[in-house]
Motif scaffolding. Structure first.
Motif, PDB file in Angstrom:
ATOM      1  N   SER A   1       1.499  -1.540  -8.524  1.00  0.00           N
ATOM      2  CA  SER A   1       2.778  -2.043  -9.015  1.00  0.00           C
ATOM      3  C   SER A   1       3.889  -1.793  -7.989  1.00  0.00           C
ATOM      4  CB  SER A   1       3.116  -1.375 -10.348  1.00  0.00           C
ATOM      5  OG  SER A   1       4.398  -1.728 -10.767  1.00  0.00           O
ATOM      6  N   ILE A   2       3.888  -0.616  -7.398  1.00  0.00           N
ATOM      7  CA  ILE A   2       4.877  -0.276  -6.375  1.00  0.00           C
ATOM      8  C   ILE A   2       4.720  -1.180  -5.155  1.00  0.00           C
ATOM      9  CG2 ILE A   2       5.559   1.516  -4.713  1.00  0.00           C
ATOM     10  CD1 ILE A   2       4.928   3.568  -6.991  1.00  0.00           C
ATOM     11  N   GLU A   3       3.476  -1.363  -4.722  1.00  0.00           N
ATOM     12  CA  GLU A   3       3.213  -2.221  -3.553  1.00  0.00           C
ATOM     13  C   GLU A   3       3.695  -3.642  -3.813  1.00  0.00           C
ATOM     14  OE1 GLU A   3       2.239  -1.412  -0.595  1.00  0.00           O
ATOM     15  OE2 GLU A   3       1.590   0.640  -0.941  1.00  0.00           O
ATOM     16  N   GLU A   4       3.482  -4.156  -5.027  1.00  0.00           N
ATOM     17  CA  GLU A   4       3.937  -5.505  -5.360  1.00  0.00           C
ATOM     18  C   GLU A   4       5.457  -5.586  -5.315  1.00  0.00           C
ATOM     19  OE1 GLU A   4       4.350  -9.392  -6.178  1.00  0.00           O
ATOM     20  OE2 GLU A   4       2.543  -8.344  -5.498  1.00  0.00           O
ATOM     21  N   GLU A   5       6.128  -4.572  -5.839  1.00  0.00           N
ATOM     22  CA  GLU A   5       7.589  -4.571  -5.808  1.00  0.00           C
ATOM     23  C   GLU A   5       8.110  -4.504  -4.378  1.00  0.00           C
ATOM     24  OE1 GLU A   5      11.467  -2.393  -7.811  1.00  0.00           O
ATOM     25  OE2 GLU A   5       9.459  -1.751  -8.418  1.00  0.00           O
ATOM     26  N   ILE A   6       7.451  -3.725  -3.529  1.00  0.00           N
ATOM     27  CA  ILE A   6       7.829  -3.656  -2.109  1.00  0.00           C
ATOM     28  C   ILE A   6       7.706  -5.030  -1.472  1.00  0.00           C
ATOM     29  CG2 ILE A   6       7.091  -2.794   0.158  1.00  0.00           C
ATOM     30  CD1 ILE A   6       6.457  -0.110  -1.260  1.00  0.00           C
TER      31      ILE A   6
ATOM     32  N   ASP B   1      11.545  -0.236   8.787  1.00  0.00           N
ATOM     33  CA  ASP B   1      10.146   0.018   8.430  1.00  0.00           C
ATOM     34  C   ASP B   1       9.912   1.522   8.272  1.00  0.00           C
ATOM     35  OD1 ASP B   1       9.998   1.082  10.982  1.00  0.00           O
ATOM     36  OD2 ASP B   1       8.662  -0.454  11.776  1.00  0.00           O
ATOM     37  N   GLU B   2       8.702   1.875   7.843  1.00  0.00           N
ATOM     38  CA  GLU B   2       8.388   3.283   7.566  1.00  0.00           C
ATOM     39  C   GLU B   2       8.569   4.165   8.791  1.00  0.00           C
ATOM     40  OE1 GLU B   2       4.894   4.111   4.981  1.00  0.00           O
ATOM     41  OE2 GLU B   2       4.726   1.921   4.961  1.00  0.00           O
ATOM     42  N   LYS B   3       8.159   3.697   9.953  1.00  0.00           N
ATOM     43  CA  LYS B   3       8.290   4.506  11.172  1.00  0.00           C
ATOM     44  C   LYS B   3       9.755   4.779  11.485  1.00  0.00           C
ATOM     45  CE  LYS B   3       4.035   2.875  13.307  1.00  0.00           C
ATOM     46  NZ  LYS B   3       3.457   2.012  14.328  1.00  0.00           N
ATOM     47  N   GLU B   4      10.580   3.757  11.326  1.00  0.00           N
ATOM     48  CA  GLU B   4      12.002   3.916  11.603  1.00  0.00           C
ATOM     49  C   GLU B   4      12.645   4.887  10.616  1.00  0.00           C
ATOM     50  OE1 GLU B   4      15.915   1.059  11.927  1.00  0.00           O
ATOM     51  OE2 GLU B   4      13.928   0.185  12.205  1.00  0.00           O
ATOM     52  N   MET B   5      12.258   4.786   9.334  1.00  0.00           N
ATOM     53  CA  MET B   5      12.795   5.699   8.324  1.00  0.00           C
ATOM     54  C   MET B   5      12.346   7.128   8.609  1.00  0.00           C
ATOM     55  SD  MET B   5      12.733   3.496   4.748  1.00  0.00           S
ATOM     56  CE  MET B   5      11.033   3.795   4.493  1.00  0.00           C
ATOM     57  N   PHE B   6      11.110   7.308   9.070  1.00  0.00           N
ATOM     58  CA  PHE B   6      10.599   8.633   9.403  1.00  0.00           C
ATOM     59  C   PHE B   6      11.390   9.221  10.570  1.00  0.00           C
ATOM     60  CE2 PHE B   6       7.621  11.398  11.737  1.00  0.00           C
ATOM     61  CZ  PHE B   6       7.382  12.338  10.747  1.00  0.00           C
TER      62      PHE B   6
END
Length: 129
Positions: free
Chosen positions: A28-33, A49-54
């Protein structure tokens, strides 16, 4: 009292159910993303993206610089407290040092005097805020 076989079978079923529930939640989370990313793209909005947020998160993290700071940080994750030796191990890992036990004791005593920690049996515990 249930036999070991019954207990293991029951626990196994419970864990399988829990895993299936988490997988449904994750789907459900993946679909919302996917929906958010699609909407952002249509609106020409850039989402990091995830790398940038990290990288941003790492940049905001302030590492402890003193034994006292590292000890407080160690105790923050342990609501039941830690022995001085366990704290020392974490302090040395966080600071990349090899402080002897004799360096930690005065710092713990100072923190106690400041009302930041207290002793409970052989453990040091962070005073709740």
């Amino acid at each position: 009292m249930a036999s070991l076989n019954e207990f293991l079978a029951s626990r196994h079923r419970a864990l399988l159910r829990a895993r299936a529930e988490r997988q449904r939640e994750l789907a459900s989370i993946e679909e919302e993303i996917r929906q958010i990313e699609k909407a952002a793209q249509a609106a020409e909005i850039v989402i990091p993206d995830e790398k940038e947020m990290f990288r941003e998160k790492i940049a905001r993290v302030r590492l402890p610089t003193t034994i006292k700071e590292a000890a407080i940080e160690a105790l923050t994750d342990e609501p039941l407290g830690m022995t001085a030796n366990a704290i020392l191990k974490v302090v040395n890992e966080k600071l990349g040092t090899d402080y002897p036990r004799s360096s930690l004791s005065p710092q713990l005593s100072r923190l106690k005097g400041e009302g930041v920690v207290y002793r409970e049996d052989d453990r040091w515990v962070l005073v709740p805020k």
